[in-house]
Design a protein around this motif. Sequence first.
Motif, PDB file in Angstrom:
ATOM      1  N   ASP A 246     -17.873  -8.782   2.503  1.00 46.58           N
ATOM      2  CA  ASP A 246     -16.687  -8.728   3.368  1.00 46.58           C
ATOM      3  C   ASP A 246     -15.551  -7.995   2.652  1.00 46.58           C
ATOM      4  N   LEU A 247     -15.384  -8.310   1.375  1.00 43.74           N
ATOM      5  CA  LEU A 247     -14.329  -7.668   0.598  1.00 43.74           C
ATOM      6  C   LEU A 247     -14.624  -6.188   0.404  1.00 43.74           C
ATOM      7  N   ASP A 248     -15.887  -5.860   0.148  1.00 43.25           N
ATOM      8  CA  ASP A 248     -16.261  -4.447  -0.013  1.00 43.25           C
ATOM      9  C   ASP A 248     -15.938  -3.660   1.257  1.00 43.25           C
ATOM     10  N   TYR A 249     -16.239  -4.262   2.396  1.00 44.13           N
ATOM     11  CA  TYR A 249     -15.970  -3.587   3.669  1.00 44.13           C
ATOM     12  C   TYR A 249     -14.473  -3.381   3.871  1.00 44.13           C
ATOM     13  N   ALA A 250     -13.688  -4.434   3.639  1.00 40.79           N
ATOM     14  CA  ALA A 250     -12.236  -4.333   3.823  1.00 40.79           C
ATOM     15  C   ALA A 250     -11.637  -3.288   2.893  1.00 40.79           C
ATOM     16  N   ILE A 251     -12.099  -3.255   1.656  1.00 40.61           N
ATOM     17  CA  ILE A 251     -11.575  -2.289   0.688  1.00 40.61           C
ATOM     18  C   ILE A 251     -11.954  -0.869   1.087  1.00 40.61           C
ATOM     19  N   ALA A 252     -13.176  -0.700   1.575  1.00 36.98           N
ATOM     20  CA  ALA A 252     -13.607   0.635   2.012  1.00 36.98           C
ATOM     21  C   ALA A 252     -12.755   1.131   3.177  1.00 36.98           C
ATOM     22  N   VAL A 253     -12.450   0.247   4.116  1.00 38.82           N
ATOM     23  CA  VAL A 253     -11.605   0.618   5.255  1.00 38.82           C
ATOM     24  C   VAL A 253     -10.198   0.980   4.771  1.00 38.82           C
ATOM     25  N   LEU A 254      -9.636   0.197   3.868  1.00 38.27           N
ATOM     26  CA  LEU A 254      -8.303   0.483   3.327  1.00 38.27           C
ATOM     27  C   LEU A 254      -8.298   1.807   2.561  1.00 38.27           C
ATOM     28  N   LYS A 255      -9.343   2.035   1.804  1.00 40.86           N
ATOM     29  CA  LYS A 255      -9.428   3.265   1.016  1.00 40.86           C
ATOM     30  C   LYS A 255      -9.405   4.499   1.915  1.00 40.86           C
ATOM     31  N   GLU A 256     -10.213   4.481   2.968  1.00 40.77           N
ATOM     32  CA  GLU A 256     -10.267   5.622   3.881  1.00 40.77           C
ATOM     33  C   GLU A 256      -8.946   5.815   4.613  1.00 40.77           C
ATOM     34  N   PHE A 257      -8.338   4.710   5.021  1.00 42.09           N
ATOM     35  CA  PHE A 257      -7.065   4.796   5.749  1.00 42.09           C
ATOM     36  C   PHE A 257      -5.967   5.365   4.849  1.00 42.09           C
ATOM     37  N   CYS A 258      -5.933   4.932   3.605  1.00 47.04           N
ATOM     38  CA  CYS A 258      -4.891   5.394   2.679  1.00 47.04           C
ATOM     39  C   CYS A 258      -5.105   6.844   2.252  1.00 47.04           C
ATOM     40  N   LYS A 259      -6.323   7.331   2.360  1.00 50.55           N
ATOM     41  CA  LYS A 259      -6.623   8.717   1.995  1.00 50.55           C
ATOM     42  C   LYS A 259      -6.295   9.705   3.108  1.00 50.55           C
ATOM     43  N   ALA A 260      -6.182   9.173   4.341  1.00 49.00           N
ATOM     44  CA  ALA A 260      -5.948  10.060   5.479  1.00 49.00           C
ATOM     45  C   ALA A 260      -4.616  10.796   5.325  1.00 49.00           C
ATOM     46  N   PRO A 261      -4.584  12.113   5.517  1.00 49.68           N
ATOM     47  CA  PRO A 261      -3.353  12.880   5.324  1.00 49.68           C
ATOM     48  C   PRO A 261      -2.182  12.387   6.151  1.00 49.68           C
ATOM     49  N   GLU A 262      -2.459  11.895   7.354  1.00 50.42           N
ATOM     50  CA  GLU A 262      -1.364  11.465   8.235  1.00 50.42           C
ATOM     51  C   GLU A 262      -0.800  10.104   7.823  1.00 50.42           C
ATOM     52  N   SER A 263      -1.487   9.397   6.906  1.00 50.88           N
ATOM     53  CA  SER A 263      -1.027   8.072   6.506  1.00 50.88           C
ATOM     54  C   SER A 263      -0.486   8.010   5.079  1.00 50.88           C
ATOM     55  N   ALA A 264      -1.051   8.842   4.207  1.00 54.27           N
ATOM     56  CA  ALA A 264      -0.756   8.714   2.768  1.00 54.27           C
ATOM     57  C   ALA A 264       0.640   9.232   2.425  1.00 54.27           C
ATOM     58  N   LEU A 265       1.206   8.672   1.369  1.00 59.39           N
ATOM     59  CA  LEU A 265       2.482   9.145   0.851  1.00 59.39           C
ATOM     60  C   LEU A 265       2.267  10.420   0.060  1.00 59.39           C
ATOM     61  N   GLY A 266       3.299  11.247   0.026  1.00 61.37           N
ATOM     62  CA  GLY A 266       3.285  12.408  -0.891  1.00 61.37           C
ATOM     63  C   GLY A 266       2.608  13.610  -0.343  1.00 61.37           C
TER      64      GLY A 266
ATOM     65  N   LEU B 244       0.828  -1.202   0.000  1.00 58.02           N
ATOM     66  CA  LEU B 244       0.000   0.000   0.000  1.00 58.02           C
ATOM     67  C   LEU B 244       0.867   1.258   0.000  1.00 58.02           C
ATOM     68  N   PRO B 245       0.406   2.319  -0.655  1.00 58.10           N
ATOM     69  CA  PRO B 245       1.165   3.582  -0.714  1.00 58.10           C
ATOM     70  C   PRO B 245       1.003   4.392   0.570  1.00 58.10           C
ATOM     71  N   LEU B 246       1.686   3.955   1.627  1.00 57.55           N
ATOM     72  CA  LEU B 246       1.565   4.605   2.931  1.00 57.55           C
ATOM     73  C   LEU B 246       2.929   5.073   3.417  1.00 57.55           C
ATOM     74  N   ASN B 247       2.914   6.136   4.219  1.00 59.26           N
ATOM     75  CA  ASN B 247       4.165   6.608   4.817  1.00 59.26           C
ATOM     76  C   ASN B 247       4.496   5.768   6.054  1.00 59.26           C
ATOM     77  N   GLU B 248       5.587   6.082   6.719  1.00 49.66           N
ATOM     78  CA  GLU B 248       6.041   5.287   7.856  1.00 49.66           C
ATOM     79  C   GLU B 248       5.025   5.277   8.984  1.00 49.66           C
ATOM     80  N   SER B 249       4.400   6.406   9.229  1.00 51.26           N
ATOM     81  CA  SER B 249       3.400   6.495  10.290  1.00 51.26           C
ATOM     82  C   SER B 249       2.196   5.613   9.968  1.00 51.26           C
ATOM     83  N   GLY B 250       1.736   5.690   8.721  1.00 48.36           N
ATOM     84  CA  GLY B 250       0.605   4.870   8.307  1.00 48.36           C
ATOM     85  C   GLY B 250       0.930   3.396   8.354  1.00 48.36           C
TER      86      GLY B 250
END
Length: 388
Positions: free
Chosen positions: A368-388, A304-310
């Motif tokens: 189940d997959l839709d839920y997991a993907i939705a959780v990952l999507k929100e987490f990766c979008k968070a400014p404190e977690s995302a790269l760049g 996943l495209p996440l920074n060290e904190s994420g």
Amino acid sequence: MRHVYLDNAATTPLRQEVITAMQDALADCYGNPSSTHAFGRKARTGIEKARKSIAARMGVKPGEIIFTSGGTEADNMILRCAVRDLGIQTLITSRIEHHAVLHTAEALAQEYDIRLEFVPVDATGNPDLAALEALLSEDERKKLVSLMHVNNEIGTLLDLQAVGSLCAQYNALFHSDTVQSIGHYPMNLEELPLDFATAAAHKFHGPKGVGFAYIRKQTGLGSLIMGGSQERGYRAGTEPYHNIVGLETAFDLAYDRLEEESAYVSGLKTYFIEALKEAVPGVQFNGCSGDLEKSTYTLVNFRLPLNESGARMLLFHLDLQGIACSKGSACQSGSTGGSHVLNEILSEAEKQKPSLRMSFSHYTKREDLDYAIAVLKEFCKAPESALG
């Protein structure tokens, strides 16, 4: 909170039919299978029925199926006894094997002063067959090759026929850890150029604590565990009848329903890959786990495209959201060194991003997959977690 189990490569939930069969065995068949009275004979009959049933599905003789406590014991039994009893002088494996093989091989190299060789693997986890042939042809030492059929972390499928044919050409023995494939793929062990294979019931909706080793007849292996003459003298100790019944039931159901259930799970994996790509731009799939032709249909391993904190918070966040999955392999979750498989196949830059293994079964639902993907999507979008 929703609870979603996506860690089936670590272990699977028991089928209800398995639970029922084991309960009946515990209640009604408590005799020691080695006893000669009626209670013991009943248990012995049930064990031999299970052995014959499994052997028939695998295309082998009943005496070639040896019940063990699981895949780890079966791997240890085969490797250790091959070195001790068959005069193996060179053991060839890879650095991305399950630790049941890798650590055993390393210990044997020290204990018996045998030569331990590692065949290189490419970025998809496939062994270099030219390098393997070079190792096999190097000298006249007696050799054993141990390479797993389905990698438990990245799902890469080994060409058993190609590797086995090479081994046969150079008179080497061939062992494959088939823990992630037996119960998920049709396997006729008699037709494959394999001398040894292993299985664990809990990988195909059976109980933990039971599995089996396939040992081709007349290989000459002795017993790893000394004591009584159980399991044709290969494995001393009173057989756990209820676990063997659970293994047999899960095994039979896995193969009775294989076509239907494998098609369903393959569809889940295809859906998950496409949906995740759309939801999380920049996601990358490790090895060839994003390719159903080259990897098992039961799991996917991705970065996943996440920074060290994420990266530090990812698994904790998923667990809080009720999602069970693995960072690398669950068998080494207590290790701080990361996945030895990913360390072997990824570049230094790729290792900086967090990787997850999500694995599926016929109990997994698309929601189940839709839920997991939705959780990952929100987490990766968070400014404190995302790269760049």
